[in-house]
Design an enzyme around this catalytic site. Structure first.
Site, mmCIF file in Angstrom:
data_model
loop_
_atom_site.group_PDB
_atom_site.id
_atom_site.type_symbol
_atom_site.label_atom_id
_atom_site.label_comp_id
_atom_site.label_asym_id
_atom_site.label_seq_id
_atom_site.Cartn_x
_atom_site.Cartn_y
_atom_site.Cartn_z
ATOM 1 N N HIS A 159 0.842 -1.205 0.000
ATOM 2 C CA HIS A 159 0.000 0.000 0.000
ATOM 3 C C HIS A 159 0.882 1.262 0.000
ATOM 4 O O HIS A 159 0.861 2.075 0.906
ATOM 5 C CB HIS A 159 -0.896 -0.017 1.239
ATOM 6 C CG HIS A 159 -2.108 0.851 1.147
ATOM 7 N ND1 HIS A 159 -2.043 2.217 0.978
ATOM 8 C CD2 HIS A 159 -3.436 0.551 1.195
ATOM 9 C CE1 HIS A 159 -3.272 2.711 0.938
ATOM 10 N NE2 HIS A 159 -4.122 1.740 1.058
ATOM 11 N N GLU A 264 -0.645 1.071 -5.748
ATOM 12 C CA GLU A 264 -0.476 -0.067 -4.838
ATOM 13 C C GLU A 264 -0.537 -1.401 -5.578
ATOM 14 O O GLU A 264 -1.626 -1.902 -5.874
ATOM 15 C CB GLU A 264 -1.569 -0.018 -3.783
ATOM 16 C CG GLU A 264 -1.813 1.347 -3.174
ATOM 17 C CD GLU A 264 -3.175 1.480 -2.532
ATOM 18 O OE1 GLU A 264 -3.786 0.451 -2.184
ATOM 19 O OE2 GLU A 264 -3.654 2.617 -2.380
#
Ligand code: TA6
Length: 299
Positions: A159, A264
């Site tokens: 992330h 991500e």
């Protein structure tokens, strides 16, 4: 000192360039800083909790075994918190595995989890996280091993919060013609923009992107970052914009959405099924600068 272990973090310094450093919090094995030529490349909220009280807002949090919240109440991940437990548990520092590029590893297994978490997801697994720092390149690789007798399925995602000057100047390229799921409207469609620009909240999962595609983050014609993926077919692109930023108490300053973009890489559009004894890996390589590469017929 290429690798310095402190109580709560590990600091890597490029032996060839001391202005290139990475700082990893043992909590969540979260990379909270990547300095390249003394310039910070990752966005970290000023209100990010670094004391283990909640997942870090910024840097590179790790998402496993579920991306988002499991919607199927029967699924083994249904009792886990949003984005799973990899980012909110203390990983074990396993040490340095290579001199140049300077490389370290972290590990996580059931022995590192609370009894409660183990009961929420009762599988035997081993995660080995490898972080490698070259001059203008940061590589993060995860290996997931099913060390138990029951198969399990999982998502994985890095992330990554990139630091940028002004979101309204940013383009994210090479996602044209990709099928994407728009989390804001709950619909899938084909991305038709030759390069994505940002003028409102943005939250899309780009699915099954060929690994030859290099996702570039471009600022007024200058390449900031190049993202290469190995065995990570999907990529989420996210900016919370004004309202969502105001709703996150650990997102500061509230204007911070102007200075960050999340790209991500992961395996989130479907679950990875891992039989007993099997291993899976996924890797992202982030490099800085270079030429704009148009990898699609946008004309
Ligand atoms: O990766 C994008 C996303 O799934 C968004 O939908 C938003 O929820 C973001 O992750 C942050 O999630 P978090 O649990 O860290 O607040």
């Amino acid at each position: 000192m290429p690798v310095e272990e402190l109580e709560d973090k590990v600091i890597l310094t490029n032996p060839q360039d001391s202005s290139s450093k990475v700082t990893i919090l043992k909590y969540g094995a979260t990379i909270i800083s990547w300095e390249n030529k003394a310039e910070e490349k990752l966005w970290l909220s000023k209100a990010a909790k670094l004391d283990g009280s909640k997942p870090v807002r910024g840097g590179i949090p790790l998402v496993f075994p579920i991306f988002g919240k499991q919607k199927n109440p029967e699924h083994p991940t249904s009792k886990l918190p949003q984005h799973g437990f990899a980012r909110n548990n203390e990983w074990e520092f396993l040490g340095q595995t290579n001199e140049s590029p300077v490389t370290v590893q972290f590990g996580l297994g059931p022995e590192n989890l609370s009894e409660e978490t183990r009961s929420l997801w009762p599988f035997n697994f081993t995660l080995i996280y490898t972080i490698s720092l070259k001059e203008d390149k940061l590589t993060t690789k995860i290996e997931v091993e099913n060390s138990g007798r029951k198969e399990f399925e999982f998502n994985w995602l890095f992330h990554t919060y990139y630091k940028i000057q002004d979101i309204t100047d940013i383009l994210v390229s090479n996602l044209i013609d990709q099928n994407c799921y728009d989390q804001l409207i709950g619909e899938s469609y084909i991305e038709k923009a030759p390069a994505i620009s940002f003028h409102e909240e943005f939250d899309r999962i780009y699915k099954n992107i060929n690994s030859s595609k290099i996702i570039q983050i471009i600022d007024k014609g200058k390449v900031l970052y190049n993202l290469k993926r190995n065995n990570l077919p999907d990529s989420v692109v996210w900016n919370p914009w004004i309202k969502k930023s105001e709703g996150m108490n650990d997102f500061e300053p509230k204007s911070g959405y102007e200075n960050m973009i999340c790209v991500e890489p992961g395996h989130v559009n479907s679950m990875v099924l891992l039989p007993p004894g099997e291993k899976w890996f996924g890797e992202q390589e982030i490099s800085i600068g270079g030429e704009i590469k148009v990898q699609s017929n946008i004309y």
